[in-house]
Design a protein around this motif. Structure first.
Motif, short mmCIF file in Angstrom:
data_model
loop_
_atom_site.label_atom_id
_atom_site.label_comp_id
_atom_site.label_asym_id
_atom_site.label_seq_id
_atom_site.Cartn_x
_atom_site.Cartn_y
_atom_site.Cartn_z
N SER A 1 45.02 31.29 10.39
CA SER A 1 43.93 30.34 10.30
C SER A 1 43.89 29.76 8.95
CB SER A 1 42.55 30.90 10.84
OG SER A 1 42.39 31.25 12.08
N GLY A 2 43.55 28.59 8.65
CA GLY A 2 43.12 28.02 7.47
C GLY A 2 44.33 27.69 6.51
N ALA A 3 45.80 28.16 7.06
CA ALA A 3 46.73 27.54 6.02
C ALA A 3 47.90 26.73 6.76
CB ALA A 3 47.59 28.94 5.65
N LEU A 4 47.51 26.20 7.81
CA LEU A 4 48.30 25.16 8.56
C LEU A 4 48.01 23.87 8.25
CD1 LEU A 4 48.33 27.04 11.96
CD2 LEU A 4 49.81 27.31 10.36
N ALA A 5 49.02 23.08 8.35
CA ALA A 5 48.94 21.73 7.94
C ALA A 5 48.18 21.06 9.33
CB ALA A 5 50.32 20.95 7.85
N PRO A 6 47.30 20.08 9.30
CA PRO A 6 46.73 19.33 10.49
C PRO A 6 47.77 18.96 11.49
CG PRO A 6 45.65 18.56 8.29
CD PRO A 6 47.01 19.26 7.86
N GLY A 7 48.99 18.52 11.12
CA GLY A 7 49.89 17.96 12.01
C GLY A 7 50.52 19.19 12.71
N VAL A 8 50.47 20.42 12.24
CA VAL A 8 50.99 21.63 12.89
C VAL A 8 49.70 21.95 13.83
CG1 VAL A 8 51.43 24.02 12.91
CG2 VAL A 8 52.26 22.49 11.15
N VAL A 9 48.66 22.20 13.56
CA VAL A 9 47.63 22.42 14.51
C VAL A 9 47.56 21.33 15.71
CG1 VAL A 9 44.93 22.50 14.81
CG2 VAL A 9 46.02 23.34 12.59
N ASP A 10 47.49 20.18 15.23
CA ASP A 10 47.67 18.96 16.32
C ASP A 10 48.65 19.15 17.41
OD1 ASP A 10 49.03 16.06 16.71
OD2 ASP A 10 47.14 16.34 17.36
N ALA A 11 49.91 19.68 16.79
CA ALA A 11 51.29 19.89 17.71
C ALA A 11 50.93 21.07 18.54
CB ALA A 11 52.33 20.08 16.83
N LEU A 12 50.21 22.16 18.23
CA LEU A 12 49.90 23.56 18.83
C LEU A 12 49.20 22.90 20.23
CD1 LEU A 12 49.42 26.08 16.11
CD2 LEU A 12 51.17 26.13 17.72
N TYR A 13 48.19 22.26 19.78
CA TYR A 13 47.21 21.92 20.86
C TYR A 13 47.97 20.96 21.83
CZ TYR A 13 42.77 23.66 19.48
OH TYR A 13 41.73 24.48 18.91
N ARG A 14 48.77 19.94 21.20
CA ARG A 14 49.20 18.83 21.92
C ARG A 14 50.43 19.34 22.95
NH1 ARG A 14 53.14 16.68 19.88
NH2 ARG A 14 52.11 16.86 17.92
N THR A 15 51.14 20.51 22.64
CA THR A 15 52.31 21.10 23.42
C THR A 15 51.76 22.13 24.18
OG1 THR A 15 52.86 22.54 21.39
CG2 THR A 15 53.92 20.37 21.69
N ALA A 16 50.31 22.83 24.08
CA ALA A 16 50.06 23.93 25.01
C ALA A 16 49.98 23.41 26.29
CB ALA A 16 48.71 24.36 24.51
N THR A 17 50.24 24.45 27.29
CA THR A 17 50.45 24.19 28.53
C THR A 17 48.94 24.80 28.93
OG1 THR A 17 51.25 26.47 28.90
CG2 THR A 17 52.87 24.28 29.05
N ARG A 18 48.33 25.61 28.24
CA ARG A 18 46.87 25.87 28.62
C ARG A 18 46.33 26.35 27.37
NH1 ARG A 18 50.55 29.01 30.42
NH2 ARG A 18 51.03 28.85 32.45
#
Length: 181
Positions: free
Chosen positions: A153-170
């Motif tokens: 937490s706290g060290a990821l670029a916003p685009g990485v966090v967005d991609a984690l949510y966007r590509t999640a199946t659940r």
């Protein structure tokens, strides 16, 4: 704000003080609230110009416990994705420790290092019980399970966090005490 001194400094520095209240569970957790928090939030309820809450649950708990002043504006923070979408192209999910993202998507486990979030035990449980699944765990420092990818937490670029949510199946929000967990 976690103490009255921070409130005093903010009041001295700004004509208006608007506070985002994202989490009001300190009195509902196994872990006790920080010392002085009750007093600080009572002062906040009397002196803030506005409070913005992440949910009606947080708002209701705060209002019930701290009885904000009558003229205080109480608002809810919009969480609808359309409010935050832009026209920029989506960032791809980057490789994790050299390994490419899962082609079929992963289960995203969201939390942090606090004990009540129960992230590390949840990640271990899921990784051991479902060895064929990939788990991206936001808020986990490290993992010794090959299919559990830790994203601190706290060290990821916003685009990485967005991609984690966007590509999640659940998406899983583990927690001992939060209503959304």
């Amino acid at each position: 704000p976690w103490d009255v001194e921070h409130l005093r400094l903010l009041h001295a520095a700004a004509l208006y003080n608007i506070h985002f209240v994202l989490d009001t569970i300190a009195w509902d957790c196994v872990t006790p609230a920080p010392e002085g928090l009750d007093r600080a939030w009572r002062v906040l309820a009397r002196t803030a110009d506005a409070l913005v809450f992440i949910s009606t649950v947080s708002q209701d708990r705060f209002v019930t416990r701290f009885h904000p002043a009558g003229a205080l504006k109480v608002l809810r923070y919009p969480l609808a994705a359309r409010v935050y979408q832009d026209d920029a192209p989506d960032d791809p999910l980057p490789p994790h420790n050299g390994a490419p993202p899962s082609a079929t998507g992963a289960t995203l486990v969201v939390g942090g290092p606090l004990t009540h979030k129960f992230v590390a035990p949840t990640a271990r449980f899921l990784g051991e019980r479902f060895p064929g699944q990939v788990f991206d765990v936001l808020g986990l420092e490290t993992s010794d399970i090959a299919t559990v990818r830790a994203w601190p937490s706290g060290a990821l670029a916003p685009g990485v966090v967005d991609a984690l949510y966007r590509t999640a199946t659940r998406i899983v929000f583990p927690s001992y005490s939060e209503g959304f967990g």
